[in-house]
Design a protein around this motif. Structure first.
Motif, PDB file in Angstrom:
ATOM      1  N   HIS A 260      -2.274   1.647   4.552  1.00 41.61           N
ATOM      2  CA  HIS A 260      -1.684   0.431   3.546  1.00 41.61           C
ATOM      3  C   HIS A 260      -0.450  -0.270   4.421  1.00 41.61           C
ATOM      4  O   HIS A 260      -0.575  -1.366   4.748  1.00 41.61           O
ATOM      5  CB  HIS A 260      -1.471   0.200   1.753  1.00 41.61           C
ATOM      6  CG  HIS A 260      -0.901   1.637   2.007  1.00 41.61           C
ATOM      7  ND1 HIS A 260      -0.922   2.947   1.866  1.00 41.61           N
ATOM      8  CD2 HIS A 260       0.658   1.787   0.851  1.00 41.61           C
ATOM      9  CE1 HIS A 260      -0.098   4.092   1.721  1.00 41.61           C
ATOM     10  NE2 HIS A 260       1.357   3.198   1.239  1.00 41.61           N
ATOM     11  N   TYR A 261      -0.420   1.106   5.519  1.00 42.84           N
ATOM     12  CA  TYR A 261       0.567   1.527   6.241  1.00 42.84           C
ATOM     13  C   TYR A 261       0.523   1.380   7.729  1.00 42.84           C
ATOM     14  O   TYR A 261      -0.976   1.302   7.894  1.00 42.84           O
ATOM     15  CB  TYR A 261       2.053   2.559   6.689  1.00 42.84           C
ATOM     16  CG  TYR A 261       2.515   2.432   5.241  1.00 42.84           C
ATOM     17  CD1 TYR A 261       2.749   1.791   4.197  1.00 42.84           C
ATOM     18  CD2 TYR A 261       3.101   3.966   5.062  1.00 42.84           C
ATOM     19  CE1 TYR A 261       3.879   2.189   2.840  1.00 42.84           C
ATOM     20  CE2 TYR A 261       3.788   3.906   4.316  1.00 42.84           C
ATOM     21  CZ  TYR A 261       4.423   2.993   3.180  1.00 42.84           C
ATOM     22  OH  TYR A 261       5.142   2.818   1.994  1.00 42.84           O
TER      23      TYR A 261
ATOM     24  N   CYS B 103      -7.700   1.189   9.489  1.00 41.66           N
ATOM     25  CA  CYS B 103      -8.807   1.159   9.300  1.00 41.66           C
ATOM     26  C   CYS B 103      -8.870   0.245  10.862  1.00 41.66           C
ATOM     27  O   CYS B 103     -10.578   0.213  10.633  1.00 41.66           O
ATOM     28  CB  CYS B 103      -9.232   0.002   8.089  1.00 41.66           C
ATOM     29  SG  CYS B 103      -8.130  -0.922   8.266  1.00 41.66           S
TER      30      CYS B 103
ATOM     31  N   GLN C  86       8.381   9.289  -4.975  1.00 42.59           N
ATOM     32  CA  GLN C  86       8.426   8.271  -3.934  1.00 42.59           C
ATOM     33  C   GLN C  86       6.758   8.333  -3.496  1.00 42.59           C
ATOM     34  O   GLN C  86       6.176   7.020  -2.864  1.00 42.59           O
ATOM     35  CB  GLN C  86       8.734   8.937  -2.883  1.00 42.59           C
ATOM     36  CG  GLN C  86      10.976   8.733  -2.639  1.00 42.59           C
ATOM     37  CD  GLN C  86      11.105   9.390  -1.943  1.00 42.59           C
ATOM     38  OE1 GLN C  86      10.556  10.552  -1.237  1.00 42.59           O
ATOM     39  NE2 GLN C  86      12.219   9.649  -0.972  1.00 42.59           N
TER      40      GLN C  86
ATOM     41  N   LYS D  11       5.951   4.011  -3.397  1.00 41.99           N
ATOM     42  CA  LYS D  11       5.266   4.287  -2.253  1.00 41.99           C
ATOM     43  C   LYS D  11       3.883   4.231  -1.165  1.00 41.99           C
ATOM     44  O   LYS D  11       3.383   3.232  -0.485  1.00 41.99           O
ATOM     45  CB  LYS D  11       6.205   5.173  -0.996  1.00 41.99           C
ATOM     46  CG  LYS D  11       7.467   4.632  -0.878  1.00 41.99           C
ATOM     47  CD  LYS D  11       7.964   3.592  -0.196  1.00 41.99           C
ATOM     48  CE  LYS D  11       9.810   3.686  -0.550  1.00 41.99           C
ATOM     49  NZ  LYS D  11      10.061   2.981  -0.021  1.00 41.99           N
ATOM     50  N   ILE D  12       3.265   5.455  -1.908  1.00 41.26           N
ATOM     51  CA  ILE D  12       1.618   5.569  -0.915  1.00 41.26           C
ATOM     52  C   ILE D  12       1.008   5.579  -2.732  1.00 41.26           C
ATOM     53  O   ILE D  12      -0.448   5.039  -1.846  1.00 41.26           O
ATOM     54  CB  ILE D  12       1.464   7.491  -0.849  1.00 41.26           C
ATOM     55  CG1 ILE D  12       3.030   7.554   0.145  1.00 41.26           C
ATOM     56  CG2 ILE D  12       0.324   7.318  -0.416  1.00 41.26           C
ATOM     57  CD1 ILE D  12       3.060   6.855   0.928  1.00 41.26           C
TER      58      ILE D  12
ATOM     59  N   PRO E 245       0.742   1.108  -4.422  1.00 38.93           N
ATOM     60  CA  PRO E 245      -0.156   0.357  -3.705  1.00 38.93           C
ATOM     61  C   PRO E 245      -1.115  -0.259  -3.634  1.00 38.93           C
ATOM     62  O   PRO E 245      -2.156  -1.111  -3.413  1.00 38.93           O
ATOM     63  CB  PRO E 245       0.752  -0.229  -2.182  1.00 38.93           C
ATOM     64  CG  PRO E 245       1.882   1.278  -2.454  1.00 38.93           C
ATOM     65  CD  PRO E 245       1.680   1.809  -3.108  1.00 38.93           C
ATOM     66  N   GLN E 246      -1.868   1.503  -3.061  1.00 41.42           N
ATOM     67  CA  GLN E 246      -3.026   1.375  -2.599  1.00 41.42           C
ATOM     68  C   GLN E 246      -3.731   1.444  -4.037  1.00 41.42           C
ATOM     69  O   GLN E 246      -5.347   0.378  -4.497  1.00 41.42           O
ATOM     70  CB  GLN E 246      -4.265   2.856  -1.946  1.00 41.42           C
ATOM     71  CG  GLN E 246      -2.789   2.901  -1.003  1.00 41.42           C
ATOM     72  CD  GLN E 246      -3.229   3.948  -0.467  1.00 41.42           C
ATOM     73  OE1 GLN E 246      -4.711   4.739  -0.047  1.00 41.42           O
ATOM     74  NE2 GLN E 246      -2.529   5.127  -0.381  1.00 41.42           N
TER      75      GLN E 246
ATOM     76  N   TYR F 178      -5.890  -4.548   4.868  1.00 42.43           N
ATOM     77  CA  TYR F 178      -6.361  -3.161   5.238  1.00 42.43           C
ATOM     78  C   TYR F 178      -7.557  -2.254   4.182  1.00 42.43           C
ATOM     79  O   TYR F 178      -8.132  -3.488   3.172  1.00 42.43           O
ATOM     80  CB  TYR F 178      -4.910  -1.811   5.266  1.00 42.43           C
ATOM     81  CG  TYR F 178      -5.190  -1.448   3.130  1.00 42.43           C
ATOM     82  CD1 TYR F 178      -5.558  -0.327   2.665  1.00 42.43           C
ATOM     83  CD2 TYR F 178      -4.268  -2.082   2.638  1.00 42.43           C
ATOM     84  CE1 TYR F 178      -5.130  -0.191   1.744  1.00 42.43           C
ATOM     85  CE2 TYR F 178      -3.267  -1.881   1.954  1.00 42.43           C
ATOM     86  CZ  TYR F 178      -4.358  -1.023   0.851  1.00 42.43           C
ATOM     87  OH  TYR F 178      -3.434  -1.231  -0.375  1.00 42.43           O
TER      88      TYR F 178
END
Lengths: 248, 215
Positions: free
Chosen positions: A98-99, A142, B129, B133-134, B137-138, B214
């Protein structure tokens, strides 16, 4: 001495994966670990990076103990400090999907190490340039090829300015076509005397970049030495047998 | 009663329905996150108690829960329930939906590969965190379709506030229909729910699109 691992033991249930293994890595050294699947290479790296807890033995970074005796670990805070000493590049990249490429690389230095934003961005752009990915800084993982993703992962690890960088089969998930571009980057790091431990199945590469090659099998180090010695005149029968499979 | 009078009388009910909808989401989306964390707690007692709680909430009718929350304080403690009607409705809806959201969140969290946690750990992210952060969101991206389902169900479930004689659009439709011997209020209510859900589905689709950069 950057990394000292002494008499490391590790079992998964009744399966003993590491039997009394010791590994020391000096500053500027590039060490390759080769060996058949299941020989414990990856587990050794996972123990070195605290992703697995050892059952016994000592782990030190820059002389500071992460683990001593019968697998007694230092405090959470001390381990967090010691993590700054190393970086790890995974077989499956584990980039943050997502980054953007740039955020993948810059978030941890800013968030975890609390470094200055300008400095981190500059460092990251320098690394992207080095990886040949400058134009991809705003892309998402991706949108990149496997080789590019792995180079992003390498940049992400390097931006933390580790004293030692571990590679866990960095090209095993890549097409042969893309393997070369990743190996080239690692080779360049070796030329710059980056301290590295590389678990790999790429024998010609290991021979070319390493200062030292370690052959592991059955949870022990069977043989180690300079690449020309291990690949050219292996002394152990098991090593010869293993390397013969790669000659064809 | 003319059509326009009906419509304007029912408009107040539509507002109340919307109030239940939005306030329920405001409470249950974060509460569900908390319940999910308790459900995943390493403490056996905490996770089992949470599991029982979720089982009870999911295993009994929302309509029954509404009655329990509203009348419970009187029957159990002899407390006055004056002014408690709307709060009771919100508590019942929020707690009920939070239990469902908790399980949706859990499914999302457990679908994230261990590699993401390991990468974050090696980079020195703390546990919170890593989660904020990781992982989260996914997770949100992955669970959006299930969340949309819940939103749509909630729009229709608001009609259950009728049980506590709250004047939302369904209650009003029933009352006006009875007093005016007209079928029209039901049509108005039906069209209202349909349009509301169309809007919800549209908005959620936009959210999914916004996160499709993404995969």
């Amino acid at each position: 001495m950057i990394l000292e691992m002494k008499n490391i033991r590790k079992s998964f249930g009744s399966l003993q994966v590491l039997r009394d293994i010791s590994l020391c890595v000096d500053s500027g050294e590039a060490v390759s670990i080769i060996g058949p699947s299941g020989s414990g290479k990856s587990t050794l790296l996972r123990c070195a990076t605290f992703l697995e807890r050892v059952d016994g033995g000592e782990i030190r970074y820059l002389g500071r103990a992460a683990c001593t005796g019968e697998g007694e670990y230092a405090s959470t805070n001390e381990l967090r400090e010691l993590r700054r000493a190393f970086g790890l590049v995974f077989q499956s990249f584990n980039r943050f999907p997502h980054y953007s490429v740039l955020k993948n690389i810059t978030e941890a230095p800013m968030l975890v190490q609390k470094r200055d934003k300008e400095e981190v961005l500059e460092t990251a752009m320098g690394l992207l340039r080095k990886m040949g990915l400058e134009s991809k800084r705003n892309a998402y993982p991706c949108q990149l090829s496997g080789g590019q993703q792995q180079r992003v992962a390498i940049a992400r690890a390097l931006c933390m300015k580790p004293d030692i960088l571990f590679f866990d089969e960095p090209t095993s998930a890549l097409d042969p076509e893309l393997t070369g571009e990743v190996l080239k980057v690692i080779k360049q790091l070796a030329e710059e005397n980056m301290t590295m431990v590389i678990v790999t199945h790429e024998m010609p590469f290991a021979r070319a970049v390493s200062d030292r090659v370690i052959f592991m099998d059955g949870g022990v180090i069977v043989e180690q030495g300079e690449p020309e010695q291990v690949f050219g005149q292996p002394t152990q029968e098991r090593t010869k047998q293993f390397l013969r499979n790669y000659e064809r | 009663m003319s059509f326009s009078t009906m419509l304007s009388t029912m408009a107040a009910g539509m507002l109340r329905t919307c109030a239940i909808f939005f306030l329920t989401l405001l409470g249950s989306l974060p509460l569900g996150l908390g319940i999910m964390l308790l459900r995943r707690s390493k403490n056996r007692l905490v996770s089992s108690l949470t599991r029982v709680f979720i089982a009870v909430i999911r295993g009994t009718p929302l309509m029954l829960q509404l009655l329990v929350w509203y009348f419970g304080p009187y029957y159990l403690f002899g407390a006055s329930i004056k002014g408690w009607r709307f709060p009771a409705i919100l508590v019942a809806f929020i707690v009920n939906y939070a239990a469902y959201f908790a399980e949706i969140y859990r499914g999302g969290v457990e679908s994230i590969g261990v590699g993401q946690y390991e990468a974050a750990e090696v980079l020195g992210y703390s546990r919170s965190q890593t989660f904020l952060k990781i992982i989260l969101p996914q997770v949100i991206k992955r669970i959006l379709p299930s969340i949309t389902n819940e939103f749509i169900t909630l729009v229709k479930d608001t009609s259950m506030a009728f049980t506590l004689a709250y004047q939302e659009v369904f209650s009003l439709a029933k009352q006006i229909s009875a007093s005016q011997t007209s079928f029209m209020p039901f049509v108005i209510a039906g069209v209202f729910y349909f349009i509301a859900n169309y809007a919800v589905a549209f908005a959620m689709e936009r959210c999914e699109k916004a996160l499709s950069y993404y995969n």
